[in-house]
Design a protein around this motif. Structure first.
Motif, mmCIF file in Angstrom:
data_model
loop_
_atom_site.group_PDB
_atom_site.id
_atom_site.type_symbol
_atom_site.label_atom_id
_atom_site.label_comp_id
_atom_site.label_asym_id
_atom_site.label_seq_id
_atom_site.Cartn_x
_atom_site.Cartn_y
_atom_site.Cartn_z
ATOM 1 N N ASP A 158 0.806 -1.231 0.000
ATOM 2 C CA ASP A 158 0.000 0.000 0.000
ATOM 3 C C ASP A 158 0.841 1.284 0.000
ATOM 4 N N ASP A 159 2.166 1.189 -0.194
ATOM 5 C CA ASP A 159 2.956 2.411 -0.348
ATOM 6 C C ASP A 159 2.665 3.001 -1.740
ATOM 7 N N GLU A 160 2.897 4.323 -1.893
ATOM 8 C CA GLU A 160 2.393 4.981 -3.106
ATOM 9 C C GLU A 160 2.953 4.385 -4.400
ATOM 10 N N GLU A 161 4.237 4.047 -4.400
ATOM 11 C CA GLU A 161 4.839 3.524 -5.636
ATOM 12 C C GLU A 161 4.181 2.199 -6.060
ATOM 13 N N THR A 162 3.988 1.311 -5.078
ATOM 14 C CA THR A 162 3.386 0.009 -5.409
ATOM 15 C C THR A 162 1.906 0.170 -5.758
ATOM 16 N N VAL A 163 1.238 1.111 -5.085
ATOM 17 C CA VAL A 163 -0.169 1.372 -5.403
ATOM 18 C C VAL A 163 -0.308 1.802 -6.870
ATOM 19 N N ARG A 164 0.572 2.727 -7.311
ATOM 20 C CA ARG A 164 0.508 3.193 -8.709
ATOM 21 C C ARG A 164 0.741 2.017 -9.673
ATOM 22 N N GLU A 165 1.660 1.125 -9.316
ATOM 23 C CA GLU A 165 1.939 -0.033 -10.160
ATOM 24 C C GLU A 165 0.744 -0.984 -10.175
ATOM 25 N N ARG A 166 0.120 -1.204 -9.010
ATOM 26 C CA ARG A 166 -1.058 -2.086 -8.964
ATOM 27 C C ARG A 166 -2.179 -1.514 -9.832
ATOM 28 N N LEU A 167 -2.325 -0.194 -9.834
ATOM 29 C CA LEU A 167 -3.378 0.414 -10.659
ATOM 30 C C LEU A 167 -3.038 0.311 -12.145
ATOM 31 N N ARG A 168 -1.745 0.437 -12.465
ATOM 32 C CA ARG A 168 -1.328 0.273 -13.864
ATOM 33 C C ARG A 168 -1.644 -1.157 -14.333
ATOM 34 N N VAL A 169 -1.289 -2.127 -13.477
ATOM 35 C CA VAL A 169 -1.562 -3.541 -13.800
ATOM 36 C C VAL A 169 -3.070 -3.768 -13.946
ATOM 37 N N TYR A 170 -3.837 -3.101 -13.084
ATOM 38 C CA TYR A 170 -5.301 -3.218 -13.167
ATOM 39 C C TYR A 170 -5.805 -2.722 -14.529
ATOM 40 N N HIS A 171 -5.347 -1.529 -14.926
ATOM 41 C CA HIS A 171 -5.823 -0.971 -16.205
ATOM 42 C C HIS A 171 -5.440 -1.877 -17.366
ATOM 43 N N GLU A 172 -4.214 -2.369 -17.328
ATOM 44 C CA GLU A 172 -3.729 -3.175 -18.448
ATOM 45 C C GLU A 172 -4.403 -4.546 -18.518
ATOM 46 N N ASN A 173 -4.502 -5.215 -17.374
ATOM 47 C CA ASN A 173 -4.946 -6.619 -17.375
ATOM 48 C C ASN A 173 -6.411 -6.827 -17.014
ATOM 49 N N THR A 174 -6.916 -6.020 -16.087
ATOM 50 C CA THR A 174 -8.233 -6.330 -15.530
ATOM 51 C C THR A 174 -9.355 -5.541 -16.193
ATOM 52 N N GLU A 175 -9.039 -4.348 -16.753
ATOM 53 C CA GLU A 175 -10.108 -3.627 -17.447
ATOM 54 C C GLU A 175 -10.688 -4.449 -18.608
ATOM 55 N N PRO A 176 -9.855 -5.203 -19.358
ATOM 56 C CA PRO A 176 -10.447 -6.069 -20.393
ATOM 57 C C PRO A 176 -11.432 -7.104 -19.829
ATOM 58 N N VAL A 177 -11.230 -7.490 -18.565
ATOM 59 C CA VAL A 177 -12.165 -8.439 -17.931
ATOM 60 C C VAL A 177 -13.521 -7.758 -17.714
#
Ligand code: AMP
Length: 211
Positions: A158-177
């Motif tokens: 939950d630190d800011e850098e990892t949060v931004r990466e988790r959101l990037r991964v979400y947009h790339e991989n999970t938005e298509p779901v």
């Protein structure tokens, strides 16, 4: 519908955990969540699966997805044992969505909509009481008890850098779901920026309507 089979989608920090807990209480179903299952088994040896790292920890601490093979097995096992369920944190990519279709039918697919900056704010301010498992937020929901406040910890990712990466991964991989269920015509969107009680009213009504 006695034991509904519910999928809850949404970005990290959208409130899936909070609403899943409400669903479990109201509809008497199992909470199947890959995030909690993986956190409880962060150091499990997955080296025989021909993956880049030998445990889930390395993926999780960087905000990357744990390999499908590991996660699919966890979900398959959990769903086999549950009558009704709320599935939270899976599927995170299209391959997992296709796996899930082989495993079970769904009665309701919910999507909690929350904007990007609100997600960052919620996640970086989130704190956990390691003794009770209770979730707090430094600003929105601080504990009243000073003793509790002192023992609160932040999730490793939950630190800011990892949060931004988790959101990037979400947009790339999970938005298509999300698009996959939208095209299928089964997706029910709920405004996740309302208060938790208001979100719950909408979630509950949506599940009851699907019955
Ligand atoms: P969560 O608690 O759902 O935010 O998940 C925390 C972390 O666990 C994610 O950042 C991933 O590293 C991993 N994880 C959880 N669910 C999945 C999944 N369905 N596929 C791959 N990795 C996952």
């Amino acid at each position: 519908m006695a034991q509904p089979r519910i999928l809850i989608l949404g970005a990290p920090g959208a409130g899936k955990g909070t609403q899943s807990a409400n669903i479990v209480e109201e509809f008497d179903v199992e909470h199947v969540t890959t995030g909690d299952a993986l956190r409880a088994n962060k150091d499990m040896d997955i080296s025989d699966m021909d993956t880049e790292y030998d445990t889930p920890r390395e993926y999780m601490d960087q905000g990357e997805l744990v390999p499908d093979e590991v996660v699919n097995a966890i979900v398959d096992e959990a769903l086999t044992q549950a009558d009704g369920f709320v599935l939270d944190g899976y599927p995170r990519n299209l391959e997992q969505a296709e796996e899930l279709e082989e495993m079970t039918d769904l009665d309701v697919v919910l999507m909690l909509d929350v904007g990007e900056e609100e997600l960052v704010h919620r996640l970086t301010g989130r704190r956990l009481d390691p003794e009770t498992g209770e979730i707090y937020h430094v600003e929105y929901n601080p504990p009243e008890d000073e003793e509790v406040e002192e023992r609160l910890v932040q999730r490793d990712d939950d630190d800011e850098e990892t949060v931004r990466e988790r959101l990037r991964v979400y947009h790339e991989n999970t938005e298509p779901v999300v698009e996959y269920y939208e095209e299928e015509g089964t997706l029910e969107r709920v405004d996740g920026e309302q208060t938790p009680d208001e979100v719950w009213e909408d979630v509950k009504a949506t599940i009851e309507d699907a019955a």
